[in-house]
Design an enzyme around this catalytic site. Structure first.
Site, PDB file in Angstrom:
ATOM      1  N   GLY A   1       0.821  -1.198   0.000  1.00 53.56           N
ATOM      2  CA  GLY A   1       0.000   0.000   0.000  1.00 53.56           C
ATOM      3  C   GLY A   1       0.859   1.254   0.000  1.00 53.56           C
ATOM      4  O   GLY A   1       1.919   1.324  -0.625  1.00 53.56           O
ATOM      5  N   GLY A   2       0.406   2.252   0.738  1.00 53.32           N
ATOM      6  CA  GLY A   2       1.136   3.520   0.813  1.00 53.32           C
ATOM      7  C   GLY A   2       2.546   3.365   1.328  1.00 53.32           C
ATOM      8  O   GLY A   2       3.426   4.169   0.999  1.00 53.32           O
TER       9      GLY A   2
ATOM     10  N   GLY B   1      23.006  10.718 -31.218  1.00 54.26           N
ATOM     11  CA  GLY B   1      22.558  11.371 -29.998  1.00 54.26           C
ATOM     12  C   GLY B   1      23.038  10.668 -28.744  1.00 54.26           C
ATOM     13  O   GLY B   1      23.200  11.304 -27.692  1.00 54.26           O
ATOM     14  N   ALA B   2      23.273   9.358 -28.833  1.00 49.80           N
ATOM     15  CA  ALA B   2      23.760   8.624 -27.667  1.00 49.80           C
ATOM     16  C   ALA B   2      25.147   9.110 -27.265  1.00 49.80           C
ATOM     17  O   ALA B   2      25.482   9.150 -26.066  1.00 49.80           O
ATOM     18  CB  ALA B   2      23.783   7.128 -27.961  1.00 49.80           C
TER      19      ALA B   2
END
Length: 567
Positions: free
Chosen positions: A222-223, A457-458
């Site tokens: 959960g949280g 771009g790498a």
């Protein structure tokens, strides 16, 4: 030893609670008259008071109560051991230096009264909190105790965690949380949720101020799962640790999928698939030993340097094995871990996210005694291309190193970003921008070493000169270009190849020509994008000298509230 709050019980040698004999439970408060005897009642006499407490008596009572609290419930301890788990206090003994732990709020108890809680108010309220040392260095820690309310978090439980978090921030000390909890204490309602909120807010405030380590040793549902997610490092133990927002029952009810706890949120799932777990271990002993080792590599806070060990004179250390580890052929794979080991002191490095996004490696190591962050493409996995998960993994690591003034060494051998419809639709542009943003805003010393190929771009996002690296070194095998020679020729000379009587021969000629003109080792150095072309055997010495040269680097961040990181 009589237990407080239960005058009709005593502790045996085995720490079990057993009832006292019947005659002692019903002993009359006043003496009874025997046959023929009259015992007059004293009228108007002074009231009888118990004897005044003495210091020895008070100390004895105090010691007995503390012993009772520390020992815990025998049945709870036995059940914890039967599940293959240590108790909270046993875990602290494994984590911290001997006799260094100072506990806070040992006597804390919840003040809730609904749904039967008023009759069940154990001490510590299910979490052991305080401070100790690791290799003599101060840390703050809390360990949830599954033997008390299943380690569930209520108002008092949360308040104890808040306290150690506040102390960790105030003193500039690392914070370590040992998680073993059933989640929010339902009986306390919104106050339990409020307690979680206080933890999360403090974690965000502490982010980049002190290192935060979360260790999941049992359920974390959960949280509660957001607390590890907000930490810098997450450790998990196989078979016992599990972490998810909604459990298997809820998943089946909502989606119809049947899944086990381990399949949904086990250590291997988060170590290999989700990337939530930084390190996965088979047992608690090795896990906590690794936490100790990690702490030895980290600064206590953002204002202090990482612990440094004596110099190994690495500036003169020549390592011919580098040239044997990396093949000259650009498409032949090798394991970048071998390069990391040759670069690091004593061949030791601490790898993060070993089984997630394996096409990029991130590790902490020492070079000539200095702690550094190593980032490297991994040619044995997808040829070392960058994809979404790899970009996220490296970006997170770069930001951590920058926050805590750990120099970055980036080892480049990347053919580009992974192409494909799935990658584009899953947001590879955004993920690649995360890595780009992380490097661009980093102000720590940054050293780039190009081993072989660095395409497109790498190349840019792997800490190139254009985005601010301080020193770029390259091996004689480096190839820096928009793309590989084969791809470039196919694009530039598509019509010529289609019309040629012997396309293969023409392609081979054009590839050789393109390589010679645009991808020769000196091409980028001649244009100032590479500072030096080094002998591979001198890689360790060159990096060590670069770190020494840059050790006093100071670069102020731009004046602004904060950047808008492309999350």
């Amino acid at each position: 030893m009589t237990l407080q709050g239960d005058p009709g019980a005593q502790r045996t040698d085995e720490s079990e609670v057993v009832p006292l004999p019947e005659d002692r439970l019903r002993r009359p408060r006043f003496p009874r008259a025997t046959d023929g005897q009259v015992i007059p009642l004293a009228r108007g006499a002074e009231p009888v008071h118990p004897p005044e407490p003495t210091m020895p008596l008070l100390r004895t009572q105090r010691d007995e109560l503390r012993e009772h609290i520390v020992d815990g419930r025998l049945d709870g301890v036995r059940r914890q051991h039967s599940l293959g788990k240590h108790t909270a206090r046993e875990r602290l003994d494994l984590l911290l230096d001997p006799d260094s732990f100072t506990e806070v709020e040992l006597y804390r108890r919840h003040q809730a009264s609904g749904l039967g809680l008023a009759e069940n108010r154990p001490y510590t309220d299910g979490v052991v909190a305080g401070s100790g040392t690791i290799d003599g260095r101060r840390v703050f820690v809390y360990a949830q105790d599954f033997t008390v309310f299943g380690g569930s978090l209520g108002e008092a439980h949360a308040a104890k965690i808040h306290k150690v978090m506040d102390l960790a921030i105030a003193t500039g000390s690392p914070l370590i949380g040992l998680n073993d909890s059933g989640g929010a204490r339902i009986q306390e309602g919104v106050m339990a949720l409020n307690g979680y909120g206080g933890i999360f807010r403090r974690q965000v405030e502490a982010s980049g101020v002190i290192p935060q380590i979360s260790v999941v040793l049992g359920p974390c549902a959960g949280g509660a799962a957001y607390s590890p997610a907000l930490a810098d490092f997450v450790f998990m133990v196989r078979d016992t640790a599990r972490m998810y927002l909604t459990g298997p029952d809820v998943v089946e009810t909502v989606t119809g999928e049947r899944v086990s706890h381990d399949e949904l949120g086990g250590a291997d799932v988060h170590g290999a698939s989700s990337g939530v777990a930084t390190v996965v271990h088979d047992d608690e002993e090795s896990c906590l030993a690794d936490v100790r080792y990690l702490v030895s590599l980290l600064p206590s806070n953002y204002l202090e340097p990482a612990p440094r060990e004596p110099s190994q004179d690495a500036g003169k250390d020549r390592r011919p094995r580098f040239a044997d580890l990396v093949p000259v052929e650009p498409n032949k794979p090798y394991d970048m871990r071998d390069v990391f080991a040759e670069l690091a002191d004593d061949g030791e490095f601490f790898e993060l996210h070993e089984r997630w996004a394996q096409n990029v490696l991130c590790a902490l190591a020492r070079v000539d005694g200095r702690v550094v962050g190593l980032v490297g493409n991994q040619p044995v996995v997808f040829a070392g291309v960058l994809d979404g998960p790899a970009s996220q993994k490296a970006a997170r690591f770069v930001r951590f190193c920058d926050a805590f003034s750990i120099p970055l060494v980036t080892l480049v051998d990347v053919p580009g970003f992974l192409p494909g419809v799935e990658q584009e639709h899953s947001g590879i542009i955004r993920h690649g921008a995360q890595l780009l943003h992380a490097y661009c805003e980093a102000t720590v010393p940054r050293i780039q070493v190009i081993l072989r190929k660095a395409y497109g771009g790498a190349y840019i996002v792997m800490d190139s000169r254009s985005i601010g690296t301080d020193l770029s070194l390259a091996w004689p095998t480096n190839q820096i270009a928009v793309m590989g020679a084969e791809g470039a020729v196919n694009v530039l000379f598509r019509k010529d190849l289609a019309a040629a009587p012997d396309p293969d021969a023409l392609r081979a000629h054009l590839v050789a020509e393109y390589t010679e003109e645009f991808m020769n080792p000196q091409y980028s150095a001649e244009r100032g994008l590479v500072d030096d072309i080094i002998d591979p055997a001198d890689t360790r010495s060159a990096v060590a000298r670069a770190l020494e040269m840059l050790q006093d680097k100071r670069k102020a961040a731009p004046q602004r509230k904060h950047g808008n990181h492309p999350i």
